[in-house]
Design a protein around this motif. Structure first.
Motif, PDB file in Angstrom:
ATOM      1  N   LYS B  96       0.847  -1.195   0.000  1.00 52.77           N
ATOM      2  CA  LYS B  96       0.000   0.000   0.000  1.00 52.77           C
ATOM      3  C   LYS B  96       0.883   1.246   0.000  1.00 52.77           C
ATOM      4  CE  LYS B  96      -4.240   1.517   2.183  1.00 52.77           C
ATOM      5  NZ  LYS B  96      -5.080   1.432   3.357  1.00 52.77           N
ATOM      6  N   ARG B  97       1.905   1.225   0.856  1.00 49.70           N
ATOM      7  CA  ARG B  97       2.802   2.381   0.974  1.00 49.70           C
ATOM      8  C   ARG B  97       3.564   2.622  -0.327  1.00 49.70           C
ATOM      9  NH1 ARG B  97       8.035   2.979   2.563  1.00 49.70           N
ATOM     10  NH2 ARG B  97       8.260   0.822   3.257  1.00 49.70           N
ATOM     11  N   LEU B  98       3.973   1.507  -0.989  1.00 45.90           N
ATOM     12  CA  LEU B  98       4.774   1.650  -2.220  1.00 45.90           C
ATOM     13  C   LEU B  98       3.911   1.673  -3.485  1.00 45.90           C
ATOM     14  CD1 LEU B  98       7.621  -0.893  -1.322  1.00 45.90           C
ATOM     15  CD2 LEU B  98       7.781   1.592  -1.267  1.00 45.90           C
ATOM     16  N   SER B  99       2.611   1.650  -3.295  1.00 43.06           N
ATOM     17  CA  SER B  99       1.645   1.624  -4.411  1.00 43.06           C
ATOM     18  C   SER B  99       1.883   0.446  -5.355  1.00 43.06           C
ATOM     19  CB  SER B  99       1.700   2.930  -5.214  1.00 43.06           C
ATOM     20  OG  SER B  99       1.639   4.025  -4.385  1.00 43.06           O
ATOM     21  N   LEU B 100       2.074  -0.716  -4.769  1.00 44.92           N
ATOM     22  CA  LEU B 100       2.271  -1.927  -5.578  1.00 44.92           C
ATOM     23  C   LEU B 100       0.964  -2.710  -5.627  1.00 44.92           C
ATOM     24  CD1 LEU B 100       5.651  -3.362  -4.204  1.00 44.92           C
ATOM     25  CD2 LEU B 100       5.287  -2.146  -6.335  1.00 44.92           C
ATOM     26  N   ARG B 101       0.683  -3.300  -6.768  1.00 45.89           N
ATOM     27  CA  ARG B 101      -0.517  -4.130  -6.856  1.00 45.89           C
ATOM     28  C   ARG B 101      -0.227  -5.484  -6.198  1.00 45.89           C
ATOM     29  NH1 ARG B 101      -2.376  -4.745 -12.629  1.00 45.89           N
ATOM     30  NH2 ARG B 101      -0.149  -4.598 -13.036  1.00 45.89           N
ATOM     31  N   ARG B 102      -1.245  -6.044  -5.537  1.00 51.01           N
ATOM     32  CA  ARG B 102      -1.044  -7.308  -4.824  1.00 51.01           C
ATOM     33  C   ARG B 102      -2.127  -8.297  -5.244  1.00 51.01           C
ATOM     34  NH1 ARG B 102      -2.101  -9.506   0.584  1.00 51.01           N
ATOM     35  NH2 ARG B 102      -3.652  -7.881   0.899  1.00 51.01           N
ATOM     36  N   PHE B 103      -1.665  -9.452  -5.753  1.00 50.66           N
ATOM     37  CA  PHE B 103      -2.613 -10.503  -6.130  1.00 50.66           C
ATOM     38  C   PHE B 103      -2.480 -11.638  -5.123  1.00 50.66           C
ATOM     39  CE2 PHE B 103      -0.850  -8.931 -10.290  1.00 50.66           C
ATOM     40  CZ  PHE B 103      -1.910  -8.081 -10.586  1.00 50.66           C
ATOM     41  N   SER B 104      -3.617 -12.145  -4.664  1.00 47.61           N
ATOM     42  CA  SER B 104      -3.580 -13.279  -3.750  1.00 47.61           C
ATOM     43  C   SER B 104      -4.227 -14.485  -4.438  1.00 47.61           C
ATOM     44  CB  SER B 104      -4.333 -12.915  -2.469  1.00 47.61           C
ATOM     45  OG  SER B 104      -4.146 -13.929  -1.529  1.00 47.61           O
ATOM     46  N   VAL B 105      -3.515 -15.603  -4.454  1.00 44.98           N
ATOM     47  CA  VAL B 105      -4.045 -16.801  -5.117  1.00 44.98           C
ATOM     48  C   VAL B 105      -3.989 -18.012  -4.185  1.00 44.98           C
ATOM     49  CG1 VAL B 105      -3.498 -16.106  -7.491  1.00 44.98           C
ATOM     50  CG2 VAL B 105      -1.772 -17.296  -6.133  1.00 44.98           C
ATOM     51  N   VAL B 106      -4.825 -18.993  -4.477  1.00 40.31           N
ATOM     52  CA  VAL B 106      -4.856 -20.213  -3.666  1.00 40.31           C
ATOM     53  C   VAL B 106      -3.644 -21.092  -4.006  1.00 40.31           C
ATOM     54  CG1 VAL B 106      -6.172 -22.336  -3.231  1.00 40.31           C
ATOM     55  CG2 VAL B 106      -7.347 -20.162  -3.475  1.00 40.31           C
ATOM     56  N   SER B 107      -3.340 -21.177  -5.294  1.00 39.88           N
ATOM     57  CA  SER B 107      -2.162 -21.914  -5.759  1.00 39.88           C
ATOM     58  C   SER B 107      -1.672 -21.234  -7.035  1.00 39.88           C
ATOM     59  CB  SER B 107      -2.534 -23.366  -6.040  1.00 39.88           C
ATOM     60  OG  SER B 107      -1.572 -23.939  -6.892  1.00 39.88           O
TER      61      SER B 107
END
Lengths: 400, 268
Positions: B96-107
């Motif tokens: 959030k601080r570095l304005s990076l996109r974050r993807f969360s996946v199960v596998s």
């Protein structure tokens, strides 16, 4: 709770750092139980198993000639390991009485009988015979004869007992006569004429006998049988067909262990001639090694093309395969095989009961010897312990 | 050129410290992909790998805050403090601080993860952890996936590479290579560096040091890749062996060999 949390998570560092105590404790415990399996029969053979379910009052089964025979080398190893101690005197007495008993039940044909000894030349052949109290007269068994040969040969090598030499000759002659020209074993009350591939564990004792008797026909006959097994190796998958009981393709790791160990030992005895036997065993073990390392455990059995049966772990099979991996490590120096043996061993050692015994399967109700504690599991555990312990000590002493 | 950072474990310091260091060097990834630690799929996989008891222990330690002073991560933490990086270890907050996109996946190998990557078109990825990568996943990156392997390549491939290197008498080494197919550590090698070892070192401390070296070498590899000056050396499958998790019975021997190795190195 905090102590639990702070301990190294995957059971990795520092645990069993000094494995001498660990091995010593496991080894002694198991040996004590095995000795008690003889004492229950007044030292005339070792009981096949212990089970309150099958035998509520006596608990122990009757003496089993087959396993009593191949436990003898294990007892000798134990005696040599505990050389300086007084208690090995008892073990010598057990060996002596068991050998005498085995010689007394050898059949006129030279064969040793199938089944558990009840008395008066009568035997229980199947588990249900215990419930039905049904006994059978002695019947020939090539497989059992082979296993007993291992004990007799070792006893002869240790003591020079001439009675043994006569018995070895007669037994090896019987085995030689029970092989057809195409390598099929014909005289076995359990397998009938199915001649399973795990009978390599008869060819190897026959080769051991050949070393003692110097009778070349014993060697020729053993090779005949081994060559037949070679025709059953699938070149693509390295699976050897008919490794199961009665020649089935669905085999527990116990009979797979017999088959592969028989090939490895035969190859060692025939070196440099028997390299094809070793190659077949190594290819099969390589498959098993990968399956067990990726899954972190060994399945209880396999069917054609190494299709695993994960429903149970065959305890004795794991120990036999650990011994196979140790033999491979000895010949190749590849530490991955030593690691595989360690992994199989650690898992089984953790399942040792307080009295030193093991159930035939994990879980105890698994397919192999359900709810019974077989004596041969302990035999293979003792063999694996000693071999592994020595291998680790040697490796430890090796300089970089 | 844009790249993706991939990792699985949400608690350990490695991804957070990597991001702090990358921000300092101005080579931040375009996005991160996090594999959920406690997804049913992963729990099934980990139960098979560690066994139920050890997995329970891991989960318990996951939900407790304190870092064990003897753990591998303490070396990484020490290095991070020396570099003056921020103390924030929550990857979500860092993103959030570095304005990076974050993807969360199960596998990583699920169709949804592969579809997402196909859409995003990253040039390459940096892999910290997350399980075996399948062909479809790897095909999403034009220049492959960079991985730091804590062992001598091509000789020592697979798990517990430090232990296996040491027990074979090879110096502990970190190698950055590219994962191009499903073969375990068989991809082309970019850079490697031998870990300095001291007399007082144990396998655990060497593992800790290797984590620090892995971060710095991955950052160096990313710099080379971004500058277009990465030069890879191919390895042939038959040049090495694949190793698996080392049993605890072999560890005392590995420790002994490490002591011997450190003596040899000191004499040199």
């Amino acid at each position: 709770m905090m102590k639990l949390l702070k301990s190294r998570a995957p059971g990795h560092y520092g645990v069993k750092a000094d494995y001498n105590d660990y091995f010593s404790h496991k080894y002694e415990n198991a040996a004590r139980w095995l000795v008690s399996s003889f004492q229950r029969n007044n030292s005339e053979g070792s009981s096949a198993w212990k089970s309150r379910l099958y035998h509520p009052f006596r608990a122990w089964s009757r003496a089993y000639p087959e396993t009593s025979g191949y436990i003898i080398p294990t007892l000798y190893d134990y005696v040599q390991f505990r050389e300086s101690e007084q208690k090995t005197k008892d073990i010598h007495q057990i060996i002596e009485k068991t050998v005498t008993w085995l010689l007394s039940i050898q059949m006129p044909s030279g064969s040793f009988p199938a089944g558990h000894y009840v008395g008066n030349n009568h035997y229980y052949l199947q588990s249900r015979d215990y419930f039905l109290r049904r006994t059978h007269e002695a019947t020939e068994s090539s497989f059992n004869s082979g296993q007993i040969l291992l004990g007799l040969v070792r006893h002869f090598q240790e003591t020079g007992d001439q009675r043994c030499l006569v018995a070895i000759n007669r037994c090896a002659d019987f085995l030689g006569s029970s092989i057809q020209p195409d390598g099929v074993w014909t005289k076995d009350s359990y397998a009938n004429a199915s001649s399973p591939s795990y009978f390599t564990h008869v060819s190897w004792p026959l080769l051991e006998a050949w070393r003692v008797t110097k009778n070349h026909s014993h060697k020729t006959k053993a090779i005949l049988s081994l060559d037949r097994v070679m025709t059953k190796v699938d070149r693509r998958t390295s699976f050897i067909s008919n490794m199961g009981f009665r020649g089935s393709d669905s085999a527990s790791t116990h009979t797979i262990g017999y088959c592969l160990f028989g090939l490895l030992q035969s190859s060692r005895m025939l070196a440099p001639e028997g390299s094809t036997y070793e190659k077949a065993a190594v290819s099969a073990l390589d498959r098993l090694f990968r399956i067990s390392e990726v899954a972190k455990k060994m399945p209880g059995g396999f069917s054609s093309g190494w299709k695993p049966d994960w429903a149970y772990t065959c305890v004795t099979g794991d120990m036999q395969l650990a011994l196979c991996f140790l033999v491979l490590f000895d010949s190749s120096g590849d530490l991955r095989f030593l690691n595989s043996a360690c992994r199989l061993y650690s898992r089984i050692a953790d399942a040792q009961e307080v009295d030193g015994s093991f159930y035939g399967s994990i879980p105890p109700w698994g397919k192999y010897m359900a709810f019974r504690k077989p004596s041969w599991v302990v035999k293979y555990f003792l063999d694996a312990t000693l071999h592994l312990w020595r291998s680790l000590e040697l490796e430890k002493a090796t300089e970089l | 050129m844009k790249y993706l950072l991939i990792f699985a474990d949400g608690k350990n310091s490695l991804p957070a410290i990597y991001l702090h260091a990358a921000a300092e060097m101005k080579i931040l990834p375009a996005a991160i992909m996090q594999v959920a630690f406690l997804s049913p799929h992963r729990i099934r996989e980990l139960t098979r790998t560690w066994g139920r008891a050890n997995l329970a222990k891991r989960i318990l330690s996951f939900i407790t805050p304190a870092l064990d002073a003897g753990s591998e991560d303490c070396y990484l933490e020490k290095w991070s403090a020396e570099q003056g990086f921020a103390k924030e270890r929550n990857v979500a907050k860092i993103c959030k601080r570095l304005s990076l996109r974050r993807f969360s996946v199960v596998s990583l190998n699920t169709p949804s993860a592969v579809n997402l990557l196909s859409r995003e078109r990253f040039d390459f990825a940096v892999y910290l952890s997350g399980g075996i990568l399948r062909e479809k996943f790897l095909a999403c990156f034009k220049h492959g996936v960079l991985n730091a392997h804590a062992g001598v390549l091509p000789q020592i491939r697979g798990m517990n590479a430090i232990e296996w290197s040491v027990i074979q008498g090879l110096p502990p080494t970190v190698t950055v290579h590219k994962i191009v197919d499903e073969g375990i550590d068989t991809g082309p090698m970019l850079i490697h560096e031998i870990l300095p070892i001291e007399k007082s070192d144990t396998i655990l401390t060497v593992r800790g040091k290797s984590r620090v070296l892995s971060v710095t070498m991955l950052l160096r590899a990313v710099q080379l890749q971004l500058a277009g000056s990465a030069s890879y050396t191919d390895q042939r499958p038959e040049e090495g062996k694949q190793y698996f998790v080392m049993d605890q019975l072999l560890l005392p021997i590995a420790e002994l060999r490490l002591k011997r190795l450190s003596q040899i190195r000191l004499c040199e």
